[in-house]
Write a protein that holds these residues in place. Structure first.
Motif, PDB file in Angstrom:
ATOM      1  N   TYR A  56      39.811  39.041  51.551  1.00  0.00           N
ATOM      2  CA  TYR A  56      38.776  37.817  51.773  1.00  0.00           C
ATOM      3  C   TYR A  56      37.607  38.321  52.389  1.00  0.00           C
ATOM      4  O   TYR A  56      37.359  38.885  53.363  1.00  0.00           O
ATOM      5  N   GLU A 104      33.240  37.273  52.698  1.00  0.00           N
ATOM      6  CA  GLU A 104      31.887  36.522  52.799  1.00  0.00           C
ATOM      7  C   GLU A 104      30.756  37.315  52.486  1.00  0.00           C
ATOM      8  O   GLU A 104      30.751  38.057  53.260  1.00  0.00           O
ATOM      9  N   LYS A 122      33.520  27.711  56.610  1.00  0.00           N
ATOM     10  CA  LYS A 122      34.671  28.168  55.657  1.00  0.00           C
ATOM     11  C   LYS A 122      35.859  28.722  56.423  1.00  0.00           C
ATOM     12  O   LYS A 122      35.732  29.731  57.098  1.00  0.00           O
ATOM     13  N   SER A 126      42.922  43.345  47.199  1.00  0.00           N
ATOM     14  CA  SER A 126      41.598  42.485  47.376  1.00  0.00           C
ATOM     15  C   SER A 126      41.675  41.575  48.845  1.00  0.00           C
ATOM     16  O   SER A 126      42.712  41.600  49.290  1.00  0.00           O
ATOM     17  N   GLU A 171      39.773  30.535  52.412  1.00  0.00           N
ATOM     18  CA  GLU A 171      38.688  29.836  51.419  1.00  0.00           C
ATOM     19  C   GLU A 171      37.758  30.922  50.893  1.00  0.00           C
ATOM     20  O   GLU A 171      36.988  30.394  50.006  1.00  0.00           O
ATOM     21  N   LEU A 172      37.600  32.299  51.358  1.00  0.00           N
ATOM     22  CA  LEU A 172      36.616  32.897  51.027  1.00  0.00           C
ATOM     23  C   LEU A 172      37.053  33.795  49.859  1.00  0.00           C
ATOM     24  O   LEU A 172      38.320  33.895  49.332  1.00  0.00           O
ATOM     25  N   GLU A 173      36.081  34.116  48.894  1.00  0.00           N
ATOM     26  CA  GLU A 173      36.328  34.939  47.661  1.00  0.00           C
ATOM     27  C   GLU A 173      37.022  36.230  48.108  1.00  0.00           C
ATOM     28  O   GLU A 173      36.787  37.026  48.917  1.00  0.00           O
ATOM     29  N   GLU A 174      38.007  36.662  47.208  1.00  0.00           N
ATOM     30  CA  GLU A 174      38.801  37.874  47.185  1.00  0.00           C
ATOM     31  C   GLU A 174      37.793  39.146  46.656  1.00  0.00           C
ATOM     32  O   GLU A 174      37.773  39.040  45.559  1.00  0.00           O
ATOM     33  N   LYS A 175      37.572  40.120  47.210  1.00  0.00           N
ATOM     34  CA  LYS A 175      37.005  41.091  46.690  1.00  0.00           C
ATOM     35  C   LYS A 175      37.694  42.573  47.072  1.00  0.00           C
ATOM     36  O   LYS A 175      38.435  42.691  48.078  1.00  0.00           O
TER      37      LYS A 175
END
Length: 162
Positions: free
Chosen positions: A74, A76, A134, A72, A138-142
């Motif tokens: 990071y 945004e 951010k 995954s 700090e970003l969501e892992e996708k």
């Protein structure tokens, strides 16, 4: 041939070809034509054309990474308009992860091309201070598919097509 290497000073070559036939008797006019041709050949390309190449390469990268096992990334998915440069920088950092984990020459070349094209535009905006954004971590892992979809959307926002 890589897309960032595609622009060639064709006007200078044209001058050399035409010089033998038309401009040999017009020295001053030939000199002016040559100088203007060389200047126009080295004018910077518009940012939109660079972004269009980035979008094309992101689509290629999406196809190339369909069957790879990349962890995954990071991502945004909804960057604030005042954080575009910061988020683009994060996307470019994550591209290095794709390159490293894929261990595929075609993917590596495409990633390198995207980084060069996007960085050339980013360098002109680097000095813009963006506060309240951010950090990358700090970003969501996708997954890689979602990452590339978000990256493409961000690039489209740079050229106003999103």
């Amino acid at each position: 041939m890589k897309s960032y290497l595609r622009s060639s000073p064709i006007q200078c070559y044209l001058y050399l070809i035409l010089n033998g036939h038309f401009f040999s008797f017009l020295t001053e006019a030939g000199t002016h034509f040559f100088i203007l041709s060389c200047i126009s050949a080295h004018l910077p390309k518009t940012e939109a054309s660079n972004w269009e190449f980035v979008i094309r390469d992101l689509e290629l990268l999406k196809d190339l990474t369909n069957k790879t096992d990349i962890s995954s990334l990071y991502t945004e998915s909804d960057a604030h308009p005042s954080c575009k440069i910061t988020m683009l920088s994060c996307f470019l950092q994550e591209l290095h992860v794709i390159s490293y984990e894929s261990n595929n020459d075609e993917i590596n070349q495409t990633v390198e091309n995207i980084i060069i094209l996007a960085s050339s535009t980013l360098s002109s905006d680097e000095n813009k201070a963006e506060s309240g954004c951010k950090e990358c971590e700090e970003l969501e892992e996708k997954n890689v598919g979602e990452f590339l979809k978000s990256f493409t959307h961000m690039v489209q926002s740079f050229i106003g097509t999103a």
